[in-house]
Design a protein around this motif. Structure first.
Motif, mmCIF file in Angstrom:
data_model
loop_
_atom_site.group_PDB
_atom_site.id
_atom_site.type_symbol
_atom_site.label_atom_id
_atom_site.label_comp_id
_atom_site.label_asym_id
_atom_site.label_seq_id
_atom_site.Cartn_x
_atom_site.Cartn_y
_atom_site.Cartn_z
ATOM 1 N N GLU A 237 16.354 -6.392 -3.934
ATOM 2 C CA GLU A 237 15.266 -5.764 -3.839
ATOM 3 C C GLU A 237 15.726 -4.262 -3.498
ATOM 4 O O GLU A 237 15.155 -3.384 -4.067
ATOM 5 C CB GLU A 237 14.158 -6.320 -2.981
ATOM 6 C CG GLU A 237 13.401 -7.470 -3.353
ATOM 7 C CD GLU A 237 12.437 -6.766 -4.407
ATOM 8 O OE1 GLU A 237 11.155 -6.492 -3.943
ATOM 9 O OE2 GLU A 237 12.838 -7.175 -5.823
ATOM 10 N N ARG A 238 16.437 -4.178 -2.780
ATOM 11 C CA ARG A 238 16.871 -2.752 -2.156
ATOM 12 C C ARG A 238 17.594 -1.939 -3.268
ATOM 13 O O ARG A 238 17.691 -0.634 -3.171
ATOM 14 C CB ARG A 238 18.026 -3.114 -0.705
ATOM 15 C CG ARG A 238 17.423 -3.578 0.385
ATOM 16 C CD ARG A 238 18.314 -3.837 1.455
ATOM 17 N NE ARG A 238 17.491 -3.981 2.801
ATOM 18 C CZ ARG A 238 18.353 -4.247 3.757
ATOM 19 N NH1 ARG A 238 19.478 -4.002 4.030
ATOM 20 N NH2 ARG A 238 17.542 -4.423 4.812
ATOM 21 N N ARG A 239 18.275 -2.774 -4.147
ATOM 22 C CA ARG A 239 18.914 -1.830 -5.007
ATOM 23 C C ARG A 239 18.151 -1.685 -6.317
ATOM 24 O O ARG A 239 18.458 -1.169 -7.318
ATOM 25 C CB ARG A 239 20.256 -2.973 -5.476
ATOM 26 C CG ARG A 239 21.216 -3.055 -4.453
ATOM 27 C CD ARG A 239 22.552 -3.927 -4.681
ATOM 28 N NE ARG A 239 23.250 -4.155 -3.705
ATOM 29 C CZ ARG A 239 24.313 -5.001 -3.711
ATOM 30 N NH1 ARG A 239 24.608 -5.692 -4.684
ATOM 31 N NH2 ARG A 239 25.320 -5.231 -2.576
ATOM 32 N N SER A 240 17.064 -2.560 -6.522
ATOM 33 C CA SER A 240 16.211 -2.326 -7.699
ATOM 34 C C SER A 240 15.429 -1.304 -7.724
ATOM 35 O O SER A 240 15.141 -0.699 -6.921
ATOM 36 C CB SER A 240 15.128 -3.608 -7.714
ATOM 37 O OG SER A 240 14.344 -3.488 -8.691
ATOM 38 N N SER A 241 15.451 -0.769 -8.871
ATOM 39 C CA SER A 241 14.389 0.508 -9.238
ATOM 40 C C SER A 241 13.059 0.177 -9.279
ATOM 41 O O SER A 241 12.142 1.119 -9.235
ATOM 42 C CB SER A 241 15.035 1.340 -10.451
ATOM 43 O OG SER A 241 15.028 0.280 -11.514
ATOM 44 N N ALA A 242 12.747 -0.977 -9.218
ATOM 45 C CA ALA A 242 11.304 -1.309 -9.641
ATOM 46 C C ALA A 242 11.124 -2.648 -8.503
ATOM 47 O O ALA A 242 10.843 -3.844 -9.297
ATOM 48 C CB ALA A 242 11.030 -1.726 -11.183
ATOM 49 N N PRO A 243 11.206 -2.501 -7.540
ATOM 50 C CA PRO A 243 11.113 -3.765 -6.420
ATOM 51 C C PRO A 243 9.755 -4.357 -6.654
ATOM 52 O O PRO A 243 8.577 -3.769 -6.725
ATOM 53 C CB PRO A 243 11.375 -3.136 -4.965
ATOM 54 C CG PRO A 243 10.928 -1.723 -5.250
ATOM 55 C CD PRO A 243 11.322 -1.307 -6.731
ATOM 56 N N LEU A 244 9.529 -5.729 -6.201
ATOM 57 C CA LEU A 244 8.511 -6.368 -6.260
ATOM 58 C C LEU A 244 7.597 -5.831 -4.971
ATOM 59 O O LEU A 244 6.188 -5.717 -5.357
ATOM 60 C CB LEU A 244 8.550 -8.033 -5.946
ATOM 61 C CG LEU A 244 9.252 -8.823 -6.928
ATOM 62 C CD1 LEU A 244 9.346 -10.268 -6.648
ATOM 63 C CD2 LEU A 244 8.401 -8.777 -8.187
ATOM 64 N N VAL A 245 7.945 -5.343 -3.948
ATOM 65 C CA VAL A 245 7.280 -4.923 -2.967
ATOM 66 C C VAL A 245 7.538 -3.420 -2.892
ATOM 67 O O VAL A 245 8.934 -2.996 -2.702
ATOM 68 C CB VAL A 245 7.509 -5.390 -1.480
ATOM 69 C CG1 VAL A 245 6.687 -4.999 -0.507
ATOM 70 C CG2 VAL A 245 7.128 -7.142 -1.737
ATOM 71 N N PRO A 246 6.740 -2.556 -2.954
ATOM 72 C CA PRO A 246 7.239 -0.857 -2.778
ATOM 73 C C PRO A 246 7.725 -0.516 -1.406
ATOM 74 O O PRO A 246 7.328 -1.207 -0.581
ATOM 75 C CB PRO A 246 5.628 -0.209 -3.123
ATOM 76 C CG PRO A 246 4.750 -1.361 -3.673
ATOM 77 C CD PRO A 246 5.417 -2.708 -3.365
ATOM 78 N N ALA A 247 8.664 -0.019 -1.566
ATOM 79 C CA ALA A 247 9.442 0.691 -0.639
ATOM 80 C C ALA A 247 8.601 1.004 0.714
ATOM 81 O O ALA A 247 8.920 0.737 2.034
ATOM 82 C CB ALA A 247 10.533 1.566 -0.783
ATOM 83 N N ALA A 378 -2.387 0.244 -3.605
ATOM 84 C CA ALA A 378 -3.288 -0.726 -3.552
ATOM 85 C C ALA A 378 -3.090 -2.149 -4.371
ATOM 86 O O ALA A 378 -3.271 -3.153 -3.487
ATOM 87 C CB ALA A 378 -4.713 -0.456 -3.618
ATOM 88 N N GLY A 379 -2.735 -2.034 -5.407
ATOM 89 C CA GLY A 379 -2.353 -3.395 -6.168
ATOM 90 C C GLY A 379 -1.173 -4.075 -5.576
ATOM 91 O O GLY A 379 -1.338 -5.265 -5.386
ATOM 92 N N GLY A 380 0.055 -3.281 -5.304
ATOM 93 C CA GLY A 380 1.181 -3.773 -4.512
ATOM 94 C C GLY A 380 0.622 -4.550 -3.287
ATOM 95 O O GLY A 380 1.177 -5.705 -2.812
ATOM 96 N N ALA A 381 0.101 -3.609 -2.579
ATOM 97 C CA ALA A 381 -0.538 -4.234 -1.217
ATOM 98 C C ALA A 381 -1.330 -5.443 -1.244
ATOM 99 O O ALA A 381 -1.142 -6.531 -0.277
ATOM 100 C CB ALA A 381 -1.090 -3.028 -0.372
ATOM 101 N N SER A 382 -2.036 -5.531 -2.189
ATOM 102 C CA SER A 382 -3.085 -6.678 -2.377
ATOM 103 C C SER A 382 -2.321 -7.884 -2.642
ATOM 104 O O SER A 382 -2.423 -8.802 -2.060
ATOM 105 C CB SER A 382 -4.145 -6.247 -3.336
ATOM 106 O OG SER A 382 -5.024 -7.513 -3.599
ATOM 107 N N GLY A 383 -1.352 -7.720 -3.376
ATOM 108 C CA GLY A 383 -0.282 -8.924 -4.042
ATOM 109 C C GLY A 383 0.443 -9.237 -2.706
ATOM 110 O O GLY A 383 0.531 -10.425 -2.397
#
Length: 476
Positions: A237-247, A378-383
């Motif tokens: 996740e730390r290396r991903s340009s599009a992590p599942l959870v926003p930084a 908001a979308g990522g936070a809800s997930g």
């Protein structure tokens, strides 16, 4: 028609979290499942739901209503497989299919509010969704017990199809519009599967740890493997340009604090809810419909306290209200532990009501966390909040189950009969749950303290969506 779809999907996905606790004793008797295996009837639904909901948004954005239709069909298939099960294996497989499907159809159905309804109808649809969740919370324990006693527990799963059928019929009759292609973010399914695998290994370790010395050895190996998988996920996740959870969510103290409190709440409450009908049937000798009915008092407490939550939040702030709610839940659990030695039902009623009152006061957690995340995330936070809730529920069932199993085995070894040994295990589980709520109450004030007023998070005056939060958090 859209309102019918929203209500039916909201009801059945919430129902599948609450109703299983009541039918679990009947399932265990039919399939000769021990206590450790029985927990997986609930966990098998929660885990894939939690692990895949983080990528469900990307899938829905790419495939649109086609993904939603596929999720609805998969949910029906899982329900039918559960209903036709001849042993534990197809039952658990069906529950996994339902959990995978729920990860898609819950956000997908909520998305219909935006894509299918004009602005004036969206508030009505949101209220309909909330009412469906509250109805599932209140009726699930009674409904599951009623069906298990007078028909057969399998009809609970067959009945799932009736609630999902209107949504399937809507898509089949009007066709499936192509709304995919709006967003091209990568669908990181491998990352979601890694999370689910790691969590499954950790949960298996927790469940098997109660099975004596051999179980402890297996738990160490499984736990180590699960931890390694999750560590690998974090590094990726730390290396991903599009992590599942926003930084920004990972570094936000208020958001992480709210999630931590949700996890502690779920760890304590979900396991107690799962094992309460089992105790009522095997210790108090109640029929399935009567065994689940007292849990309705938790819903009554939520309903009674909910109207006062917004006013209390404005007057005292989110942190104080949530801390008070968690402390109240802790008191209710201690009260329940204090009367559990009595083989009567009535002395338990006040404690269950207190637990519901306290749970309603924790409702601002969700809206406060979303407010702290910012509109763009908001979308990522809800997930993340949904995933945290389901993960904590699964681990709550496993944790309290491990406590009950260990104390039950020791009680049987010391000469207690099985009902008394089970009651002793349940009492110890209640104490563990109460301590977790107490820890959460103490942590609430520092964790929910506003970070920086200029960031817009945690003003202390966030109005909650109380019924939604209280009904869905932890499946209570």
């Amino acid at each position: 028609m859209i309102l019918t779809v929203v209500a039916s999907v909201g009801f059945v996905t919430a129902l599948d979290n609450t109703v299983v606790a009541v039918i679990a004793p009947s399932v265990g008797e039919d399939f000769a499942m021990d206590l450790g295996t029985l927990q997986w009837v609930s966990i098998a639904y929660m885990l894939p739901y939690a692990g895949l909901v983080l990528v469900a948004g990307a899938v829905l954005d790419r495939l649109g209503d086609r993904a939603l239709l596929a999720g609805l069909v998969l949910f029906c298939a899982g329900a039918v497989l559960c209903g036709l099960s001849w042993n534990a294996v197809p039952l658990l497989l069906g529950r996994v299919l339902q959990g995978v499907a729920a990860a898609v159809i819950v956000p997908g159905t909520l998305g219909l509010l935006r894509t299918e309804l004009p602005g004036g109808w969206r508030a009505t649809a949101a209220a309909t969704w909330t009412a469906a969740l509250a109805a599932a919370l209140a009726s699930g324990p009674w409904l599951g017990g009623l069906v298990a006693r007078h028909a057969h527990w399998s009809w609970i799963f067959h009945g799932n199809v009736l609630f999902v059928a209107p949504a399937v019929a809507l898509f089949l009759t009007r066709g499936v519009p192509d709304r995919g292609g709006g967003r091209r973010d990568p669908v990181r399914l491998s990352a979601a599967l890694a999370v689910t695998t790691g969590l499954t290994l950790l949960l298996t370790a927790l469940v098997t740890s109660a099975e004596g010395e051999l179980g402890v050895r297996s738990a160490v190996l499984l736990g180590g493997a699960g931890g390694a998988v999750l560590c690998g996920f974090v590094l990726a996740e730390r290396r991903s340009s599009a992590p599942l959870v926003p930084a920004r969510l990972v570094t936000g103290r208020v958001f992480l604090g709210a999630n931590s409190l949700l996890v502690l709440w779920g760890l304590g409450i979900s396991g107690v809810v799962f094992f309460t009908p089992l105790l009522h049937q095997r210790y108090l000798g109640l029929a399935p419909d009567s065994a689940g009915l007292p849990l309705v008092l938790v819903a009554v407490g939520v309903v009674l306290a909910t109207p006062f939550v917004p006013r209390a939040t404005r007057a005292f702030g989110v942190a104080a209200v949530v801390a008070c709610g968690l402390a109240t839940v802790s008191v209710g659990l201690f009260l329940l532990a204090g009367v559990n030695h009595l083989p009567q039902l009535l002395p338990r009623f006040p404690a269950l009501l207190v637990i519901g009152l306290g749970s309603a006061l924790t409702a601002p957690l969700t809206s406060h966390a979303l407010e702290a995340s910012g509109e763009s995330e908001a979308g990522g936070a809800s997930g993340v909040l949904t995933a945290s809730r389901e993960v904590s529920s699964a681990f709550g069932v496993a944790l309290i189950g491990a406590v009950v199993s260990v104390v039950l085995a020791r009680g049987l070894a010391s000469g207690l009969d099985r009902p008394e040994a089970l009651a002793s295990g349940y009492t110890h589980g209640l104490v563990v749950a109460a301590v977790l709520q107490g820890i959460a109450a103490l942590a609430a004030l520092p964790l929910l303290r506003p970070e920086d007023p200029e960031r817009g998070g945690g003003s202390g005056e966030t109005d909650p969506a109380p019924e939604v939060s209280a009904a869905r958090e932890g499946g209570v």
